[in-house]
Design a protein around this motif. Sequence first.
Motif, PDB file in Angstrom:
ATOM      1  N   SER A 462      -0.317  -1.635   3.038  1.00  0.00           N
ATOM      2  CA  SER A 462       0.917  -1.000   3.494  1.00  0.00           C
ATOM      3  C   SER A 462       1.863  -2.015   4.128  1.00  0.00           C
ATOM      4  O   SER A 462       3.077  -2.009   3.876  1.00  0.00           O
ATOM      5  CB  SER A 462       0.581   0.109   4.497  1.00  0.00           C
ATOM      6  N   GLY A 463       1.312  -2.914   4.947  1.00  0.00           N
ATOM      7  CA  GLY A 463       2.147  -3.942   5.573  1.00  0.00           C
ATOM      8  C   GLY A 463       2.753  -4.889   4.567  1.00  0.00           C
ATOM      9  O   GLY A 463       3.931  -5.241   4.657  1.00  0.00           O
ATOM     10  N   ALA A 464       1.960  -5.300   3.572  1.00  0.00           N
ATOM     11  CA  ALA A 464       2.471  -6.209   2.544  1.00  0.00           C
ATOM     12  C   ALA A 464       3.588  -5.549   1.738  1.00  0.00           C
ATOM     13  O   ALA A 464       4.591  -6.184   1.397  1.00  0.00           O
ATOM     14  CB  ALA A 464       1.336  -6.641   1.621  1.00  0.00           C
ATOM     15  N   ALA A 465       3.441  -4.243   1.447  1.00  0.00           N
ATOM     16  CA  ALA A 465       4.475  -3.531   0.704  1.00  0.00           C
ATOM     17  C   ALA A 465       5.756  -3.390   1.521  1.00  0.00           C
ATOM     18  O   ALA A 465       6.854  -3.285   0.967  1.00  0.00           O
ATOM     19  CB  ALA A 465       3.970  -2.158   0.293  1.00  0.00           C
ATOM     20  N   ALA A 466       5.633  -3.403   2.850  1.00  0.00           N
ATOM     21  CA  ALA A 466       6.801  -3.290   3.721  1.00  0.00           C
ATOM     22  C   ALA A 466       7.421  -4.641   4.051  1.00  0.00           C
ATOM     23  O   ALA A 466       8.458  -4.699   4.727  1.00  0.00           O
ATOM     24  CB  ALA A 466       6.411  -2.576   5.016  1.00  0.00           C
ATOM     25  N   ASN A 467       6.805  -5.733   3.580  1.00  0.00           N
ATOM     26  CA  ASN A 467       7.300  -7.077   3.891  1.00  0.00           C
ATOM     27  C   ASN A 467       8.663  -7.295   3.225  1.00  0.00           C
ATOM     28  O   ASN A 467       8.813  -7.112   2.022  1.00  0.00           O
ATOM     29  CB  ASN A 467       6.293  -8.127   3.393  1.00  0.00           C
ATOM     30  N   ARG A 468       9.644  -7.696   4.024  1.00  0.00           N
ATOM     31  CA  ARG A 468      11.015  -7.807   3.502  1.00  0.00           C
ATOM     32  C   ARG A 468      11.201  -8.923   2.491  1.00  0.00           C
ATOM     33  O   ARG A 468      12.224  -8.974   1.810  1.00  0.00           O
ATOM     34  CB  ARG A 468      12.011  -7.960   4.650  1.00  0.00           C
ATOM     35  N   THR A 469      10.232  -9.832   2.362  1.00  0.00           N
ATOM     36  CA  THR A 469      10.337 -10.905   1.370  1.00  0.00           C
ATOM     37  C   THR A 469       9.709 -10.528   0.030  1.00  0.00           C
ATOM     38  O   THR A 469       9.729 -11.338  -0.907  1.00  0.00           O
ATOM     39  CB  THR A 469       9.667 -12.193   1.887  1.00  0.00           C
ATOM     40  N   LEU A 470       9.160  -9.325  -0.067  1.00  0.00           N
ATOM     41  CA  LEU A 470       8.559  -8.894  -1.325  1.00  0.00           C
ATOM     42  C   LEU A 470       9.626  -8.870  -2.422  1.00  0.00           C
ATOM     43  O   LEU A 470      10.731  -8.364  -2.221  1.00  0.00           O
ATOM     44  CB  LEU A 470       7.952  -7.501  -1.164  1.00  0.00           C
ATOM     45  N   LEU A 471       9.304  -9.436  -3.574  1.00  0.00           N
ATOM     46  CA  LEU A 471      10.273  -9.521  -4.661  1.00  0.00           C
ATOM     47  C   LEU A 471      10.637  -8.128  -5.177  1.00  0.00           C
ATOM     48  O   LEU A 471       9.781  -7.252  -5.318  1.00  0.00           O
ATOM     49  CB  LEU A 471       9.700 -10.353  -5.801  1.00  0.00           C
ATOM     50  N   VAL A 472      11.909  -7.934  -5.488  1.00  0.00           N
ATOM     51  CA  VAL A 472      12.373  -6.650  -5.993  1.00  0.00           C
ATOM     52  C   VAL A 472      11.700  -6.308  -7.312  1.00  0.00           C
ATOM     53  O   VAL A 472      11.352  -5.147  -7.572  1.00  0.00           O
ATOM     54  CB  VAL A 472      13.909  -6.659  -6.139  1.00  0.00           C
ATOM     55  N   VAL A 473      11.478  -7.313  -8.147  1.00  0.00           N
ATOM     56  CA  VAL A 473      10.812  -7.046  -9.420  1.00  0.00           C
ATOM     57  C   VAL A 473       9.410  -6.493  -9.190  1.00  0.00           C
ATOM     58  O   VAL A 473       8.941  -5.623  -9.935  1.00  0.00           O
ATOM     59  CB  VAL A 473      10.776  -8.328 -10.291  1.00  0.00           C
ATOM     60  N   THR A 474       8.738  -6.958  -8.150  1.00  0.00           N
ATOM     61  CA  THR A 474       7.408  -6.440  -7.833  1.00  0.00           C
ATOM     62  C   THR A 474       7.503  -4.990  -7.354  1.00  0.00           C
ATOM     63  O   THR A 474       6.655  -4.152  -7.701  1.00  0.00           O
ATOM     64  CB  THR A 474       6.741  -7.316  -6.753  1.00  0.00           C
ATOM     65  N   MET A 475       8.526  -4.688  -6.551  1.00  0.00           N
ATOM     66  CA  MET A 475       8.697  -3.303  -6.100  1.00  0.00           C
ATOM     67  C   MET A 475       8.816  -2.366  -7.296  1.00  0.00           C
ATOM     68  O   MET A 475       8.179  -1.304  -7.350  1.00  0.00           O
ATOM     69  CB  MET A 475       9.946  -3.189  -5.224  1.00  0.00           C
ATOM     70  N   HIS A 476       9.621  -2.756  -8.287  1.00  0.00           N
ATOM     71  CA  HIS A 476       9.821  -1.892  -9.445  1.00  0.00           C
ATOM     72  C   HIS A 476       8.563  -1.802 -10.312  1.00  0.00           C
ATOM     73  O   HIS A 476       8.288  -0.756 -10.907  1.00  0.00           O
ATOM     74  CB  HIS A 476      11.020  -2.379 -10.265  1.00  0.00           C
ATOM     75  N   GLN A 477       7.786  -2.853 -10.348  1.00  0.00           N
ATOM     76  CA  GLN A 477       6.537  -2.801 -11.092  1.00  0.00           C
ATOM     77  C   GLN A 477       5.552  -1.827 -10.442  1.00  0.00           C
ATOM     78  O   GLN A 477       4.830  -1.104 -11.143  1.00  0.00           O
ATOM     79  CB  GLN A 477       5.931  -4.210 -11.200  1.00  0.00           C
ATOM     80  N   VAL A 478       5.542  -1.784  -9.105  1.00  0.00           N
ATOM     81  CA  VAL A 478       4.698  -0.805  -8.399  1.00  0.00           C
ATOM     82  C   VAL A 478       5.181   0.610  -8.714  1.00  0.00           C
ATOM     83  O   VAL A 478       4.375   1.512  -8.989  1.00  0.00           O
ATOM     84  CB  VAL A 478       4.728  -1.083  -6.887  1.00  0.00           C
ATOM     85  N   LEU A 479       6.486   0.806  -8.682  1.00  0.00           N
ATOM     86  CA  LEU A 479       7.044   2.124  -8.984  1.00  0.00           C
ATOM     87  C   LEU A 479       6.766   2.530 -10.423  1.00  0.00           C
ATOM     88  O   LEU A 479       6.526   3.713 -10.708  1.00  0.00           O
ATOM     89  CB  LEU A 479       8.551   2.136  -8.703  1.00  0.00           C
ATOM     90  N   ASP A 480       6.791   1.550 -11.324  1.00  0.00           N
ATOM     91  CA  ASP A 480       6.454   1.848 -12.720  1.00  0.00           C
ATOM     92  C   ASP A 480       5.014   2.329 -12.837  1.00  0.00           C
ATOM     93  O   ASP A 480       4.719   3.283 -13.582  1.00  0.00           O
ATOM     94  CB  ASP A 480       6.643   0.585 -13.593  1.00  0.00           C
ATOM     95  N   GLN A 481       4.115   1.652 -12.121  1.00  0.00           N
ATOM     96  CA  GLN A 481       2.711   2.057 -12.174  1.00  0.00           C
ATOM     97  C   GLN A 481       2.503   3.453 -11.617  1.00  0.00           C
ATOM     98  O   GLN A 481       1.617   4.207 -12.017  1.00  0.00           O
ATOM     99  CB  GLN A 481       1.840   1.055 -11.418  1.00  0.00           C
ATOM    100  N   ALA A 482       3.372   3.835 -10.628  1.00  0.00           N
ATOM    101  CA  ALA A 482       3.296   5.177 -10.060  1.00  0.00           C
ATOM    102  C   ALA A 482       4.021   6.210 -10.927  1.00  0.00           C
ATOM    103  O   ALA A 482       4.039   7.392 -10.588  1.00  0.00           O
ATOM    104  CB  ALA A 482       3.874   5.162  -8.655  1.00  0.00           C
ATOM    105  N   ARG A 483       4.638   5.724 -11.999  1.00  0.00           N
ATOM    106  CA  ARG A 483       5.369   6.580 -12.942  1.00  0.00           C
ATOM    107  C   ARG A 483       6.506   7.336 -12.254  1.00  0.00           C
ATOM    108  O   ARG A 483       6.727   8.524 -12.495  1.00  0.00           O
ATOM    109  CB  ARG A 483       4.417   7.546 -13.630  1.00  0.00           C
ATOM    110  N   LEU A 484       7.222   6.619 -11.416  1.00  0.00           N
ATOM    111  CA  LEU A 484       8.387   7.196 -10.746  1.00  0.00           C
ATOM    112  C   LEU A 484       9.665   6.727 -11.429  1.00  0.00           C
ATOM    113  O   LEU A 484       9.739   5.608 -11.913  1.00  0.00           O
ATOM    114  CB  LEU A 484       8.402   6.772  -9.274  1.00  0.00           C
TER     115      LEU A 484
END
Length: 484
Positions: A462-484
């Motif tokens: 949860s902390g790593a996902a909230a890290n402000r340096t997380l790449l935007v492309v990675t955020m969207h890949q997580v959302l893709d896996q969640a099928r959102l």
Amino acid sequence: MPAPFECPVIRQRNLAVLLLGLAGNPSAPPEALVRLAAANIDRNELARRRDLPAQAAVILADDKDANLRSELAANPNLPAEVQIVLARDVDAQVRGRLAEGAEYFTTVGVHARRFPGPLSDDVYELLARDPEPKVRRALAFNRHLPDDIRARMLDDDARTAAIAAAEWNPAPTARISELLSRATGAFGRELLLLRLDGPLPAEAARGMLADIDSSTDPANSAGLLRQIAATAVLDADLTGRFLTDPPLRAAVAANPTLDPEHVAALAHDPDNQVRAAVVARRGLDPALRESVSVEYDDRSSGNAVEWLLAEDMSEPDQLAFARSRHQVFRKTLAMRTDLSDEAVGILSADESFAVRLFVCERQPNAPGWLLAHIAAGWKSYSRWDMLAHKNFPADAATALARSDDPHDRVVAAAHPGLPFETIEALLADDTDYVRRRAATNPSLPTDRLMTLLEADEPAVVSGAAANRTLLVVTMHQVLDQARL
């Protein structure tokens, strides 16, 4: 280890935790927030985001969870099309949260109070006609309420009218006497007296005192009595009555209509609170003020001098109050945000802990050494602000991060100046909230952050996902896996 631009395959059991972290990630782009609005997770934190896109707000406003809609209604940055939806919500709590426009706090290293902007005119009109009195009373507290609507609310029920008048600046003096006569309880009258624009006429004071004297339970009117004593136009009879009542002497000592002879006498009163009230009087002779001895609670953050916060002050005036013998003036001065560097320097070396604390909490140019000193022993919420202050020293943060106390470690865990080995130690901490906070540290290398997304424990993920340096492309890949 995956490359920085590749998202690892997320374990299904970690997916909800990842989405929760993303919902609080300060760098999450608008399109990601819109996708998260449809996620099957707790979205209360998402609803509170000041950067919530309009499309996401529309989705949340239509959610079946009234608590979520209520959190959304308190968001100060809602578009007009969402405001009108919430103003028609079936739940009165949701409509009330929207109506109030309650203050909120921001933390950018300096603790600051903010008020939402105005609602749309259509929304004000709709809420002013709400069938629930508690919604209309919440609206009466809204500081942006248009004058024409507030004027109409003065004809509402007595309690709503009292709130509407009390929150009107300047107060509607032509209506105060009438509103006081309509107010039947101590609450409404106290509200009106708190915002009375000028002294309370002596006859109005006598009328309220007669009501209190005839009451079967006068103890409930203790606060109202103090307000009357502090605001009434004092003649000889009223002055005599109030001064013979020990609990009211401090209130009458603060009354601006008290004659100079009584002011001078009360400056030597045996009661410390009475002397403090004299000292805090606006326009008191400076020589008399400095001659009065008052003891103050060094750890207290209360008892600010309100007029000093609003006074238009020159730098010489600032310096004079910064050197006052009275802690209450130095403490109040430290709350202002327009102080010169010299005034901040004087207050930073003040003998009073309360004064130094306010420098750390309110001043953007608070010195690093003082921030470090106060944060080392201060355990309240504002300690988090101090660690986020631009002047907070990295070595002091590192010392806190290595403390034996987990409350020290957690406030320091996200400081960007921590050495890598200290962050790694925090990621292996015995306390889960310390580990989560450490995973949000912006100094973590991208490849290390990616491995934390695959961790076995939810706090780190949860902390790593909230890290402000997380790449935007990675955020969207997580959302893709969640099928959102």
